[in-house]
Design a protein around this motif. Structure first.
Motif, PDB file in Angstrom:
ATOM      1  N   ALA A   1       9.260  47.153  54.318  1.00 26.57           N
ATOM      2  CA  ALA A   1       8.054  46.506  54.832  1.00 26.57           C
ATOM      3  C   ALA A   1       8.044  45.026  54.489  1.00 26.57           C
ATOM      4  CB  ALA A   1       6.812  47.192  54.272  1.00 26.57           C
ATOM      5  N   HIS A   2       8.487  44.683  53.285  1.00 25.79           N
ATOM      6  CA  HIS A   2       8.581  43.271  52.913  1.00 25.79           C
ATOM      7  C   HIS A   2       9.556  42.535  53.834  1.00 25.79           C
ATOM      8  CE1 HIS A   2       6.216  44.141  49.402  1.00 25.79           C
ATOM      9  NE2 HIS A   2       6.396  42.930  48.912  1.00 25.79           N
ATOM     10  N   GLU A   3      10.695  43.170  54.125  1.00 29.86           N
ATOM     11  CA  GLU A   3      11.683  42.540  55.007  1.00 29.86           C
ATOM     12  C   GLU A   3      11.131  42.386  56.415  1.00 29.86           C
ATOM     13  OE1 GLU A   3      14.459  41.194  54.341  1.00 29.86           O
ATOM     14  OE2 GLU A   3      15.174  42.010  52.439  1.00 29.86           O
ATOM     15  N   ALA A   4      10.451  43.407  56.921  1.00 30.28           N
ATOM     16  CA  ALA A   4       9.902  43.336  58.278  1.00 30.28           C
ATOM     17  C   ALA A   4       8.814  42.279  58.377  1.00 30.28           C
ATOM     18  CB  ALA A   4       9.364  44.706  58.690  1.00 30.28           C
ATOM     19  N   LEU A   5       7.955  42.204  57.361  1.00 28.26           N
ATOM     20  CA  LEU A   5       6.914  41.178  57.367  1.00 28.26           C
ATOM     21  C   LEU A   5       7.539  39.784  57.248  1.00 28.26           C
ATOM     22  CD1 LEU A   5       3.849  40.875  57.563  1.00 28.26           C
ATOM     23  CD2 LEU A   5       3.746  40.970  55.063  1.00 28.26           C
ATOM     24  N   ALA A   6       8.630  39.673  56.504  1.00 28.95           N
ATOM     25  CA  ALA A   6       9.344  38.400  56.420  1.00 28.95           C
ATOM     26  C   ALA A   6       9.885  37.997  57.790  1.00 28.95           C
ATOM     27  CB  ALA A   6      10.493  38.506  55.412  1.00 28.95           C
ATOM     28  N   ASP A   7      10.398  38.975  58.556  1.00 24.78           N
ATOM     29  CA  ASP A   7      10.877  38.676  59.909  1.00 24.78           C
ATOM     30  C   ASP A   7       9.742  38.147  60.785  1.00 24.78           C
ATOM     31  OD1 ASP A   7      13.421  39.549  59.229  1.00 24.78           O
ATOM     32  OD2 ASP A   7      13.142  41.557  60.057  1.00 24.78           O
ATOM     33  N   LEU A   8       8.543  38.702  60.595  1.00 28.32           N
ATOM     34  CA  LEU A   8       7.387  38.236  61.367  1.00 28.32           C
ATOM     35  C   LEU A   8       7.072  36.779  61.046  1.00 28.32           C
ATOM     36  CD1 LEU A   8       4.912  38.751  63.200  1.00 28.32           C
ATOM     37  CD2 LEU A   8       3.708  39.555  61.163  1.00 28.32           C
ATOM     38  N   TYR A   9       7.016  36.447  59.756  1.00 22.38           N
ATOM     39  CA  TYR A   9       6.729  35.057  59.381  1.00 22.38           C
ATOM     40  C   TYR A   9       7.855  34.127  59.821  1.00 22.38           C
ATOM     41  CZ  TYR A   9       2.519  36.138  56.705  1.00 22.38           C
ATOM     42  OH  TYR A   9       1.255  36.505  56.346  1.00 22.38           O
ATOM     43  N   GLN A  10       9.078  34.622  59.758  1.00 22.99           N
ATOM     44  CA  GLN A  10      10.216  33.820  60.224  1.00 22.99           C
ATOM     45  C   GLN A  10      10.067  33.512  61.712  1.00 22.99           C
ATOM     46  OE1 GLN A  10      13.013  33.210  58.052  1.00 22.99           O
ATOM     47  NE2 GLN A  10      13.886  31.836  59.578  1.00 22.99           N
ATOM     48  N   ALA A  11       9.627  34.508  62.477  1.00 23.58           N
ATOM     49  CA  ALA A  11       9.474  34.313  63.922  1.00 23.58           C
ATOM     50  C   ALA A  11       8.367  33.316  64.245  1.00 23.58           C
ATOM     51  CB  ALA A  11       9.184  35.664  64.594  1.00 23.58           C
ATOM     52  N   ARG A  12       7.339  33.250  63.413  1.00 19.59           N
ATOM     53  CA  ARG A  12       6.262  32.282  63.654  1.00 19.59           C
ATOM     54  C   ARG A  12       6.751  30.855  63.458  1.00 19.59           C
ATOM     55  NH1 ARG A  12       1.319  35.657  60.761  1.00 19.59           N
ATOM     56  NH2 ARG A  12       0.710  36.826  62.624  1.00 19.59           N
ATOM     57  N   GLY A  13       7.581  30.658  62.435  1.00 17.13           N
ATOM     58  CA  GLY A  13       8.355  29.438  62.370  1.00 17.13           C
ATOM     59  C   GLY A  13       7.756  28.194  61.751  1.00 17.13           C
ATOM     60  N   SER A  14       6.487  28.210  61.328  1.00 19.21           N
ATOM     61  CA  SER A  14       5.936  27.012  60.696  1.00 19.21           C
ATOM     62  C   SER A  14       6.526  26.876  59.291  1.00 19.21           C
ATOM     63  CB  SER A  14       4.410  27.110  60.611  1.00 19.21           C
ATOM     64  OG  SER A  14       4.023  28.038  59.595  1.00 19.21           O
ATOM     65  N   PRO A  15       6.506  25.654  58.718  1.00 15.09           N
ATOM     66  CA  PRO A  15       7.050  25.481  57.365  1.00 15.09           C
ATOM     67  C   PRO A  15       6.414  26.422  56.345  1.00 15.09           C
ATOM     68  CG  PRO A  15       6.724  23.351  58.388  1.00 15.09           C
ATOM     69  CD  PRO A  15       6.120  24.355  59.326  1.00 15.09           C
ATOM     70  N   ASN A  16       5.098  26.600  56.445  1.00 16.58           N
ATOM     71  CA  ASN A  16       4.428  27.502  55.503  1.00 16.58           C
ATOM     72  C   ASN A  16       4.856  28.955  55.733  1.00 16.58           C
ATOM     73  OD1 ASN A  16       2.338  28.069  53.429  1.00 16.58           O
ATOM     74  ND2 ASN A  16       1.363  29.177  55.105  1.00 16.58           N
ATOM     75  N   ASP A  17       4.994  29.358  57.000  1.00 14.16           N
ATOM     76  CA  ASP A  17       5.432  30.718  57.317  1.00 14.16           C
ATOM     77  C   ASP A  17       6.855  30.964  56.830  1.00 14.16           C
ATOM     78  OD1 ASP A  17       3.071  31.535  58.525  1.00 14.16           O
ATOM     79  OD2 ASP A  17       3.678  30.775  60.489  1.00 14.16           O
ATOM     80  N   LEU A  18       7.719  29.975  56.966  1.00 15.05           N
ATOM     81  CA  LEU A  18       9.099  30.120  56.514  1.00 15.05           C
ATOM     82  C   LEU A  18       9.163  30.259  54.993  1.00 15.05           C
ATOM     83  CD1 LEU A  18      10.912  27.513  58.795  1.00 15.05           C
ATOM     84  CD2 LEU A  18      10.860  30.008  59.046  1.00 15.05           C
ATOM     85  N   GLU A  19       8.280  29.555  54.299  1.00 18.90           N
ATOM     86  CA  GLU A  19       8.223  29.663  52.840  1.00 18.90           C
ATOM     87  C   GLU A  19       7.766  31.068  52.424  1.00 18.90           C
ATOM     88  OE1 GLU A  19       5.876  27.599  49.067  1.00 18.90           O
ATOM     89  OE2 GLU A  19       5.984  26.568  50.998  1.00 18.90           O
ATOM     90  N   ILE A  20       6.768  31.597  53.131  1.00 15.13           N
ATOM     91  CA  ILE A  20       6.298  32.949  52.835  1.00 15.13           C
ATOM     92  C   ILE A  20       7.404  33.965  53.109  1.00 15.13           C
ATOM     93  CG2 ILE A  20       4.663  34.751  53.533  1.00 15.13           C
ATOM     94  CD1 ILE A  20       2.646  32.508  54.095  1.00 15.13           C
ATOM     95  N   ALA A  21       8.136  33.788  54.202  1.00 13.76           N
ATOM     96  CA  ALA A  21       9.230  34.702  54.544  1.00 13.76           C
ATOM     97  C   ALA A  21      10.283  34.717  53.440  1.00 13.76           C
ATOM     98  CB  ALA A  21       9.863  34.290  55.870  1.00 13.76           C
ATOM     99  N   GLU A  22      10.595  33.547  52.913  1.00 16.97           N
ATOM    100  CA  GLU A  22      11.586  33.458  51.833  1.00 16.97           C
ATOM    101  C   GLU A  22      11.105  34.186  50.584  1.00 16.97           C
ATOM    102  OE1 GLU A  22      14.005  30.016  49.273  1.00 16.97           O
ATOM    103  OE2 GLU A  22      12.733  29.462  50.983  1.00 16.97           O
ATOM    104  N   GLU A  23       9.821  34.037  50.261  1.00 20.77           N
ATOM    105  CA  GLU A  23       9.265  34.716  49.088  1.00 20.77           C
ATOM    106  C   GLU A  23       9.279  36.234  49.271  1.00 20.77           C
ATOM    107  OE1 GLU A  23       5.408  33.089  48.510  1.00 20.77           O
ATOM    108  OE2 GLU A  23       6.136  31.135  47.825  1.00 20.77           O
ATOM    109  N   LEU A  24       8.949  36.691  50.469  1.00 16.09           N
ATOM    110  CA  LEU A  24       8.959  38.134  50.742  1.00 16.09           C
ATOM    111  C   LEU A  24      10.360  38.714  50.603  1.00 16.09           C
ATOM    112  CD1 LEU A  24       6.555  38.235  53.817  1.00 16.09           C
ATOM    113  CD2 LEU A  24       6.176  39.374  51.624  1.00 16.09           C
ATOM    114  N   ARG A  25      11.360  37.997  51.066  1.00 14.01           N
ATOM    115  CA  ARG A  25      12.742  38.493  50.961  1.00 14.01           C
ATOM    116  C   ARG A  25      13.222  38.489  49.505  1.00 14.01           C
ATOM    117  NH1 ARG A  25      13.566  35.793  56.275  1.00 14.01           N
ATOM    118  NH2 ARG A  25      13.688  37.530  57.755  1.00 14.01           N
TER     119      ARG A  25
END
Length: 270
Positions: free
Chosen positions: A104-128
């Motif tokens: 679930a953490h990986e899938a949610l990270a993919d979602l934030y990665q797809a959104r693509g904003s700098p803040n979303d990318l940072e959240i995706a990295e933390e989730l992974r």
């Protein structure tokens, strides 16, 4: 939160086990799903997905998700993401995320990665970063069998504390006690270590320790050393580990250990 991880896994797996045991000739995934069976909704979603009927599969997985099957929340969210419904995908993915599944953490990270904003990318990295460690116990009890370089055998126990606040379980601290049957030497040590999560199940580690050698004369009672090891993990249940190490009390040794979530010991002591 930690003391209910095992219970949460049982709650998640129970509907799947129940569905797997449904051998009645009257079993009909579509109708049973409509009647409110979460397990049947999983089967119906799988059948629809295999036939390429993805929108209908999303609905079935959504019903299973609302029925408490977190793996279906992940599948529903991933299907929604595939057709660009990122906002709709967040609810089921976050529902599974709250149940502390690595997937679930990986899938949610993919979602934030797809959104693509700098803040979303940072959240995706933390989730992974959190994902491979999230379902591991915060406290482990480990029982070891040890053999030293002279062929002597011994035992050891470790109490390992590794909460998520320690760099998502990368750092660990604890207590280690060892005894050699051959020499009669015993060790009492504290340690600090670093763990690398190569995957959700493969975790190499290194530790340094310092402590004492009970029964030794003054000036000889200080003990120090370290270990290099590898854990083979089974989620919140525990792990099997292999290690080599050296200390003043046991200059060179190898060990195999079985680690369990310390909550099991607390439950057994009640």
């Amino acid at each position: 939160m930690v003391d209910v991880l095992g219970v949460r896994w049982l709650v998640v797996l129970l509907p799947l086990v129940t569905a797997a045991c449904a051998t009645s000739a009257a079993y009909h995934p579509q109708k049973d799903c409509a009647a409110g069976s979460a397990g049947a909704c999983v089967d119906w979603g799988d059948a629809l997905k295999a036939r390429g009927e993805l929108p209908q599969a999303e609905t079935a997985y959504g019903q299973a998700c609302e029925g408490g099957i977190s793996t279906s929340c992940i599948t529903q969210g991933q299907l929604l993401m595939k057709r660009g419904e990122l906002d709709a995908a967040e609810h089921p993915l976050r529902k599974a995320y709250l149940e502390e599944f690595p997937e679930a953490h990986e899938a949610l990270a993919d979602l934030y990665q797809a959104r693509g904003s700098p803040n979303d990318l940072e959240i995706a990295e933390e989730l992974r970063f959190e994902a491979p460690a999230i379902d591991k116990p915060a406290v482990e009890y480990v029982s070891h069998f040890r053999v030293d370089s002279r062929g002597g055998v011994g035992t050891a126990v470790t109490l390992n504390v590794q909460p998520m606040l320690f760099l998502s379980r990368r750092l660990d601290i604890g207590f280690h006690a060892a005894f050699s049957f051959g020499s009669g030497t015993s060790e009492l040590n504290g340690f600090i270590g670093y763990q690398h999560f190569a995957s959700t199940w493969l975790v190499p580690y290194a530790r340094v320790m310092i402590g004492g050698l009970p029964g030794m004369p003054p000036g000889y009672a200080l003990n120090y050393g370290g270990d290099l090891g590898l854990k083979l993990c089974l989620g919140p249940i525990g792990h099997l580990e292999f290690a080599v190490g050296s200390s003043r009390g046991s200059p060179l040794h190898a060990s195999v250990g079985l680690g369990l979530n310390a909550i099991f010991l607390l439950l057994a002591a009640r």
